[in-house]
Design a protein around this motif. Structure first.
Motif, mmCIF file in Angstrom:
data_model
loop_
_atom_site.group_PDB
_atom_site.id
_atom_site.type_symbol
_atom_site.label_atom_id
_atom_site.label_comp_id
_atom_site.label_asym_id
_atom_site.label_seq_id
_atom_site.Cartn_x
_atom_site.Cartn_y
_atom_site.Cartn_z
ATOM 1 N N SER C 2 43.377 35.741 41.845
ATOM 2 C CA SER C 2 42.068 36.381 41.771
ATOM 3 C C SER C 2 42.096 37.429 40.663
ATOM 4 N N PHE C 3 40.880 37.767 40.224
ATOM 5 C CA PHE C 3 40.783 38.585 39.034
ATOM 6 C C PHE C 3 40.973 40.077 39.332
ATOM 7 N N SER C 4 41.694 40.751 38.450
ATOM 8 C CA SER C 4 41.699 42.218 38.506
ATOM 9 C C SER C 4 41.905 42.736 37.089
ATOM 10 N N PHE C 5 41.181 43.796 36.764
ATOM 11 C CA PHE C 5 41.264 44.324 35.410
ATOM 12 C C PHE C 5 42.669 44.807 35.090
ATOM 13 N N ASP C 6 43.322 45.316 36.101
ATOM 14 C CA ASP C 6 44.697 45.794 35.917
ATOM 15 C C ASP C 6 45.583 44.693 35.372
ATOM 16 N N HIS C 7 45.493 43.527 36.058
ATOM 17 C CA HIS C 7 46.307 42.391 35.661
ATOM 18 C C HIS C 7 45.963 41.947 34.255
ATOM 19 N N LEU C 8 44.669 41.860 33.972
ATOM 20 C CA LEU C 8 44.244 41.395 32.654
ATOM 21 C C LEU C 8 44.745 42.350 31.582
ATOM 22 N N PHE C 9 44.624 43.651 31.873
ATOM 23 C CA PHE C 9 45.065 44.660 30.913
ATOM 24 C C PHE C 9 46.564 44.523 30.667
ATOM 25 N N GLN C 10 47.317 44.410 31.763
ATOM 26 C CA GLN C 10 48.764 44.216 31.641
ATOM 27 C C GLN C 10 49.078 42.976 30.815
#
Lengths: 160, 322, 501
Positions: C2-10
């Motif tokens: 599932s999507f999370s900005f944290d993950h995308l940023f990392q």
């Protein structure tokens, strides 16, 4: 076969026969275990399709009256070039195993360019050498693909 | 002149082949070994070969090049292998029951079972029966009872290919229970997964690595092995649930017919060291493959034993080529 | 997943490291090359390079492999447009209008629109992948065997629009393509079919040999017979005009949608979706008669579709561990070399890895457009290379590509044979695209029909009982009916594929 109409009639009849042959070949497929979908089903349907469409094409063209475009066949020299190029390609495939990819590539490319443009001999030889080397260095040596190396190069110890 | 040229070329080529094979036997291997994979990339055979690749290179002292020859459920690759120069530089992955059942069922598969020179048998993946996580049954017995309550043939079990261990597994289960489960073949283990995820088949008969890959999507009702695998302690065997069914796919490597025993031994030793390498061992466990360590003689004995076994089952199922 | 900005940023932080940027760039470059070469597709390209990447850390290696995959989608169109030789089956529809544009001296704009369309579709697809993957994942498993059969059956009816007025010839071309791919051992049962007693035919006819023969070899034959010195002397303007972009933009967006949604289904490869997108564009167009004569939408649509499809394939891969295309399967197999567990668990246990790859795909798409636009001029110049050099080079790469699929000399002979067949098809006015489409879909069609009948215990009604497959079947029959009606109405001879209704 000078015009499209003539070609369609002849090819249509040929296709009808081909379709018939496929239907016959399909009826000879061994079924083995009983299955929901017989392995004969698809081939037979396609055989009939080719049979019907081929016959239809021949019939349609037979009855067609109107402007009938000519087929652009090559002239005599063009025909000779095509046959020569196909012969060279066949030799290329045939000799690949005994001679190995690099050498046969060199021979093929050089011979084909030479044939198409005899006045450019140096271009022919240089292109042949370049592609021959590429085929060895990139495909056999670096990417390790199992193309035939050929006994000549093997003797030289170049085995990939 | 023309005849002479042809004769000269032919004899030169022949000499080269003879020289190459004689030189090859002296100190094997002197060059890269090609390891053909007969099934799609990403399948069990490919994955195992990729696990072995680096370690195998180390023990063989030469490069190993993995290449694909796909078609006819593996038959293309094996038929081609029987026509390859028996110098040990080309080997192919090979699978039981495929190499036994194909010639048995088809008559002419392009090769014969015993044409393939056994080198090493390195793994077995037992059959596993699985259903979706939300299925209304939790054990093999519940599933079979459910199947009994439905019209014969309406319960479908997906699996990989026809005449595979999966196919046989379902046939054996049908024979043992008197049920009529319909086996639906897919073009590979992976291809069957979406069918179960989407509920298009009632269950899957697949191989042990699925117990690890899909542990949060599927329930595993039983494994067709002698005892539980140590990496999947929660998956019960068919045996402990009262059905004496043991079946699975064996994987190994084979060489072209007529490969000298000395060369086969070199290859087998390299595979043996590879499979005993702790790193490879760890990965095999991690992915749910059970490692075997069968040299050329043992592998051949296994092939012969299995052939006799399958002959009986296939005759009973009326699937032997007459 | 599932999507999370944290993950995308990392993910972006990882993907933007110098090392990963470099491998993405190398991957994009190799991918473009793999796409350009006829016969060598992304699946074999990745498989060949896999052992060479063992020196890299897993993330870098997979970033590079993924870049090869979507990079190949950019490259496949180049030779399709410039010399009428599609580098991949998925570029066959691109060649229809792209080559016409090249003949008009508009190779540059066609290539540029391809790059732009690929970029737009790739990016739209990525947005879908990033934000809606969990929602979309379920689409991937809604299709069972009956739905697949119906979808493929409907795809076959596309030949009606691919063959224009020469419908009978289109159907013949299709039927021969289908029959050819049935030769050899049945993939499920191993039964030998249509081998006419030749043991070599047991291996079956590889469809790459068919495609390379039909296009590359027959194109060379056509060119050498007329002794032309080069395919085109005109290069014209390299850059597309605003009018070109405006005209093709809706096609880019539509084809992104089509490519993306069909691409979620395992087994529906870009080779199928590009045909569908081309067909839809032609039907939507107010001026369908321009198609086949150099319509720029006809170039934008397939290119958009194949990039969207390749991106969509990552949805089931990341959610279920299901590969949708052979290239994806190789990629998945590659993960195991690095000790990663493929399947749904990987993406639960290693989210940083997954997100780094997604982030790298955004970057890769930008790289590809930067890499491709300035190169347009260079690619367009291929067609001014003297043909006596270009011809033998094309043959060399065709032989190499065909041989490297299975390393069987037989496949190369098949390629030659289909070169000759393709030559006569062109002379007699048979459309070639239906044959390619048929060769691509046959196996899945037959397999899924067999499976459907097992599911229904032998009844074909299952195809109409399930809603999704029923819709496809009805659409297919409507399409066939319309085709027959048009066929009955026209009295023209079965000649040209250019003249459409």
């Amino acid at each position: 076969m000078k015009t499209i109409r003539q070609a369609d009639i002849i090819v249509g009849c040929f296709l009808a026969l081909l379709g018939l042959f496929i239907v016959y070949a399909a009826s000879n497929i061994r079924i083995g275990v009983e299955r929901a979908l017989s392995p004969r089903f698809f081939p037979s349907v396609l055989g009939y399709t080719i049979l019907v469409c081929g016959a239809g094409l021949a019939l349609k063209s037979w009855r067609f009256k109107g402007e009938d475009p000519a087929i652009q066949w090559p002239d005599r020299q063009g025909l000779r070039t095509i046959v020569a190029c196909l012969a060279l390609l066949s030799a290329y495939i045939f000799l690949m195993k005994p001679l190995g990819l690099p050498i046969v590539t060199f021979l093929y490319v050089t011979a084909n360019i030479w044939y198409l443009r005899p006045e450019k001999k140096s271009v022919a030889i240089l292109s042949g050498i370049a592609l021959g080397i590429i085929s060895y260095v990139v495909f056999i040596h670096y990417l390790q693909l199992s193309f035939p190396v050929g006994f000549l190069l093997e003797r030289l110890g170049l085995e990939g | 002149m023309k005849k002479f040229a042809v004769a000269l070329t032919v004899s030169l080529v022949a000499c080269a082949f003879v020289l190459a094979s004689v030189a090859g036997a002296a100190e094997f291997p002197r060059k890269r070994v090609t390891y053909n994979i007969c099934f799609n990339p990403g399948g069990e055979s490919d994955i195992t070969a990729r696990l072995q690749e680096q370690t195998l290179k180390k023990y063989l002292g030469q490069d190993v090049s993995i290449q694909y020859k796909i078609g006819g459920g593996g038959a293309v690759c094996w038929a081609e292998l029987t026509k390859t120069a028996p110098d040990g530089y080309t080997i192919a992955g090979h699978n039981l029951p495929h190499t036994i059942l194909q010639p048995m069922e088809m008559g002419d598969a392009g090769y014969k079972t015993l044409d393939l020179k056994q080198v090493y048998m390195f793994e077995i993946t037992p059959n596993v029966l699985m259903v979706r996580k939300d299925a209304p049954y939790n054990t093999l017995k519940e599933f079979l009872d459910y199947a009994k309550s439905k019209p014969a043939g309406s319960i479908t079990v997906g699996g990989s290919a026809t005449s595979s261990a999966n196919d046989l597994g379902v046939a054996m289960l049908n024979r043992a229970t008197g049920l009529k489960l319909t086996y639906v073949p897919f073009t590979g283990t992976g291809a069957a997964v979406p069918a179960l995820l989407g509920g298009h088949v009632s269950a899957l008969m697949s191989y042990s690595p699925m117990c690890i890959q899909y542990k949060d999507k599927f329930k595993f009702l039983g494994m067709m092995s002698e005892k539980r695998m140590k990496v999947t302690p929660d998956v019960p065997t068919f045996k402990e649930q009262g059905y004496d069914l043991v079946e699975g796919a064996y994987r190994g490597v084979a060489a072209p017919p007529g490969t000298p025993d000395a060369i086969v031994k070199v290859l087998a030793d390299a595979f043996d060291k590879t499979m005993r390498d702790p790193e490879v061992q760890k990965r095999m466990d991690q992915y749910g493959f059970e490692t075997l360590y069968m040299g050329p003689a043992e592998s051949l004995a296994l092939v012969k034993k299995k052939t006799a076994e399958y002959e009986v089952i296939m005759k009973e199922l009326n699937r032997v080529k007459k | 997943m599932s999507f999370s900005f944290d993950h995308l940023f990392q993910g972006f932080v990882t993907a933007l490291s110098l090392q990963n940027l470099m491998w993405a760039l190398i991957g994009c470059f190799i991918g473009t090359l793999v796409g350009v070469l006829p016969g060598i597709g992304p699946a074999s390209g990745i498989a060949i390079l896999l052992p060479l990447t063992t020196v890299l850390p897993p993330t870098s290696a997979i970033i590079m492999m993924a870049a090869i995959y979507y990079g190949a989608m950019y490259g496949g169109s180049t030779t399709a447009i410039v010399v009428n030789i599609p580098g991949e089956a998925s570029s066959v529809p691109t060649a229809i209008d792209g080559y016409e544009m090249a003949k008009q001296g508009r190779a540059g704009p066609a290539l540029a629109i391809c790059a732009i369309s690929s970029f737009v579709a790739g990016t739209l697809g990525l947005i879908g992948l990033t934000f809606f993957a969990p929602l979309l994942a379920d689409v991937a498993v809604v299709f069972g065997p009956p739905e697949y059969f119906a979808l493929m059956f409907m795809a076959l009816t596309l030949i009606i629009s691919l063959s224009g007025r020469a419908l009978l010839k289109g159907v013949i071309s299709m039927a021969i393509g289908l029959t050819t791919s049935l030769i050899g051992q049945d993939p499920l049962t191993g039964a030998a079919r249509l081998t006419f007693g030749f043991p070599q035919l047991l291996a079956g006819v590889d469809f790459i040999s068919v495609i390379v023969g039909l296009f590359a070899i027959s194109e060379v034959m056509i060119n050498v017979e007329s002794r032309i010195s080069a395919i085109s002397q005109k290069i014209g303007n390299w850059m597309p005009t605003w009018a070109d972009i405006k005209q093709s933009f809706p096609a880019m967006v539509r084809s992104s949608g089509i490519g993306f949604f069909l691409g979620l289904l395992p087994g529906v490869t870009p080779s199928v979706t590009t045909f569908v997108a081309y067909d839809v564009e032609k039907r939507m167009s107010k001026t369908p008669e321009r198609f086949g004569k150099g319509a720029i939408e006809g170039v934008a649509a397939p290119e958009g579709a194949n990039n969207a499809t390749s991106t969509a394939g990552f949805v089931p891969l990341f959610s279920f561990g299901i590969p949708t295309a052979p290239s994806m399967a190789v990629l998945l197999g590659g993960l195991m070399m690095y000790g990663l567990q493929p399947g749904p668990m990987l993406f639960k246990e290693n989210p940083e890895f997954v997100w780094a790859i997604i982030a790298s795909m955004y970057i890769g798409n930008i790289m590809l457009i930067i890499l491709n636009l300035p190169l347009v001029g260079m690619w367009a110049r291929i067609c001014v290379i003297p043909f006596y050099i270009l011809g033998p080079m094309i043959v060399f790469f065709s032989v190499l590509g065909t041989y490297s699929v299975r390393f069987l000399a037989f496949d190369v002979w098949v390629m030659t044979l289909f070169g000759v067949i393709g030559y006569f098809m062109r002379k007699f006015g048979y459309p070639i695209a239906p044959m390619v489409l048929a060769a691509v879909v046959t196996q899945m069609m037959e397999t899924s029909l067999g499976q459907s009948m097992l599911m229904s215990q032998g009844s074909l009604l299952i195809l109409l009982k399930r809603p999704i497959s029923a819709v496809f079947m009805i659409l297919a029959f409507l399409s066939i009916g319309r085709g027959i009606w048009i066929q009955m109405r026209t009295k023209a001879p079965e000649i040209a594929i250019e003249e459409t209704d």
